[in-house]
Design a protein around this motif. Structure first.
Motif, PDB file in Angstrom:
ATOM      1  N   GLN A   1      12.652   6.563   2.070  1.00 48.44           N
ATOM      2  CA  GLN A   1      11.310   7.141   2.170  1.00 48.44           C
ATOM      3  C   GLN A   1      10.310   6.115   2.694  1.00 48.44           C
ATOM      4  O   GLN A   1       9.452   6.431   3.518  1.00 48.44           O
ATOM      5  N   LEU A   2      10.424   4.881   2.226  1.00 48.98           N
ATOM      6  CA  LEU A   2       9.519   3.833   2.681  1.00 48.98           C
ATOM      7  C   LEU A   2       9.697   3.573   4.169  1.00 48.98           C
ATOM      8  O   LEU A   2       8.715   3.392   4.898  1.00 48.98           O
TER       9      LEU A   2
ATOM     10  N   PRO B   1      15.646   1.511   8.503  1.00 51.75           N
ATOM     11  CA  PRO B   1      15.981   1.229   7.100  1.00 51.75           C
ATOM     12  C   PRO B   1      16.446  -0.208   6.870  1.00 51.75           C
ATOM     13  O   PRO B   1      16.131  -0.805   5.837  1.00 51.75           O
ATOM     14  N   SER B   2      17.187  -0.767   7.816  1.00 49.65           N
ATOM     15  CA  SER B   2      17.667  -2.142   7.644  1.00 49.65           C
ATOM     16  C   SER B   2      16.512  -3.131   7.607  1.00 49.65           C
ATOM     17  O   SER B   2      16.541  -4.110   6.832  1.00 49.65           O
ATOM     18  N   SER B   3      15.479  -2.900   8.416  1.00 46.43           N
ATOM     19  CA  SER B   3      14.302  -3.778   8.413  1.00 46.43           C
ATOM     20  C   SER B   3      13.559  -3.689   7.095  1.00 46.43           C
ATOM     21  O   SER B   3      13.088  -4.692   6.548  1.00 46.43           O
ATOM     22  N   VAL B   4      13.452  -2.461   6.568  1.00 40.00           N
ATOM     23  CA  VAL B   4      12.756  -2.259   5.299  1.00 40.00           C
ATOM     24  C   VAL B   4      13.531  -2.915   4.154  1.00 40.00           C
ATOM     25  O   VAL B   4      12.942  -3.570   3.287  1.00 40.00           O
ATOM     26  N   THR B   5      14.838  -2.770   4.156  1.00 37.82           N
ATOM     27  CA  THR B   5      15.662  -3.391   3.113  1.00 37.82           C
ATOM     28  C   THR B   5      15.465  -4.905   3.100  1.00 37.82           C
ATOM     29  O   THR B   5      15.312  -5.518   2.030  1.00 37.82           O
TER      30      THR B   5
ATOM     31  N   LEU C   1       6.687   4.068   6.999  1.00 41.07           N
ATOM     32  CA  LEU C   1       6.276   2.945   7.846  1.00 41.07           C
ATOM     33  C   LEU C   1       6.750   3.073   9.286  1.00 41.07           C
ATOM     34  O   LEU C   1       6.328   2.294  10.146  1.00 41.07           O
ATOM     35  N   GLY C   2       7.651   4.030   9.539  1.00 39.62           N
ATOM     36  CA  GLY C   2       8.170   4.201  10.893  1.00 39.62           C
ATOM     37  C   GLY C   2       9.064   3.057  11.326  1.00 39.62           C
ATOM     38  O   GLY C   2       9.061   2.657  12.500  1.00 39.62           O
ATOM     39  N   LEU C   3       9.861   2.533  10.378  1.00 39.51           N
ATOM     40  CA  LEU C   3      10.714   1.381  10.649  1.00 39.51           C
ATOM     41  C   LEU C   3      12.174   1.725  10.360  1.00 39.51           C
ATOM     42  O   LEU C   3      12.479   2.695   9.669  1.00 39.51           O
TER      43      LEU C   3
ATOM     44  N   LYS D   1       0.833  -1.215   0.000  1.00 35.66           N
ATOM     45  CA  LYS D   1       0.000   0.000   0.000  1.00 35.66           C
ATOM     46  C   LYS D   1       0.864   1.260   0.000  1.00 35.66           C
ATOM     47  O   LYS D   1       0.577   2.221  -0.720  1.00 35.66           O
ATOM     48  N   SER D   2       1.905   1.256   0.825  1.00 33.83           N
ATOM     49  CA  SER D   2       2.749   2.448   0.934  1.00 33.83           C
ATOM     50  C   SER D   2       3.466   2.734  -0.375  1.00 33.83           C
ATOM     51  O   SER D   2       3.606   3.895  -0.782  1.00 33.83           O
TER      52      SER D   2
END
Length: 213
Positions: free
Chosen positions: A28-29, A37-41, A33-35, A11-12
């Motif tokens: 940006q993601l 960067p390493s978790s998002v990657t 998401l308020g997370l 969705k984001s």
């Protein structure tokens, strides 16, 4: 992997390119998401392995066709629920986002389609965002962000971001609701007119409203 987690990512990514053309970056993601960067990657790599996103290291992220279809389906749910809450239960447009976040994962497909029929198959939600149809198609018209509109521009409010409820309430008080005609009196000074009445605009408000061109 829990479906709601995947859906929130998709969705984001989908939201980011609805009202502008630049693809979202991992940084940006992570902010959205308020997370970390390493978790998002790590998650983006998993989504890419599932064929839901396209991504190369240090490059922006885009949805694949499958990812876009899945994102459109959950966004359809969210926006139909928002519309349902406003029309049938008297919610205001600044109250519905959080409720829809909860309900979008709880309603059955049968109930959702019943809501769609009862509402007359709406094309837009209370904030002016397009509601994808059952096949993921959406209807959009040319637009310009109020913050980017030149002095002298006149257009209808097409969409108002639902990210900040306080900004939504202020815009509603000022008459800048979906469908209202707005004249940009002074782009540099963020001054507009609505129904012949001068309305000062903050930077946050001007960055939350999209007008027809």
């Amino acid at each position: 992997m829990p479906s709601p987690v995947v859906d929130d990512y998709l969705k984001s990514i989908y939201h980011h390119t609805e009202w502008q053309d630049r693809h979202i970056t991992p940084k940006q993601l992570a902010s959205v998401l308020g997370l970390a960067p390493s978790s998002v990657t790590e998650m983006v790599q998993k989504l890419a392995a599932q064929g839901l996103v396209s991504h190369q290291p240090y490059q922006p992220i885009s949805l694949t066709h499958e990812g876009e279809q899945r994102a459109a389906a959950i966004i359809r749910r969210h926006r139909l629920i928002e519309t349902w809450l406003v029309r049938e239960f008297g919610y205001t447009w600044d109250e519905v986002h959080d409720e829809a976040e909860i309900l979008e994962h709880a309603l059955s497909d049968r109930l959702l389609e019943g809501i769609d029929r009862r509402l007359g198959h709406p094309r837009f939600d209370p904030h002016g965002d397009a509601i994808p149809d059952a096949d993921g198609r959406v209807e959009r018209v040319p637009f310009v962000l109020l913050a980017d509109a030149p002095t002298g521009h006149t257009g209808r409010v097409l969409r108002v971001s639902d990210r900040d409820p306080e900004v939504l309430r202020a815009l509603e008080d000022a008459g800048l609701t979906v469908g209202a005609e707005v004249h940009v009196d002074d782009a540099a000074g963020r001054a507009v007119s609505v129904a012949g009445r001068a309305v000062p605009m903050t930077d946050a408000a001007a960055s939350a409203v999209w007008l027809s061109v």
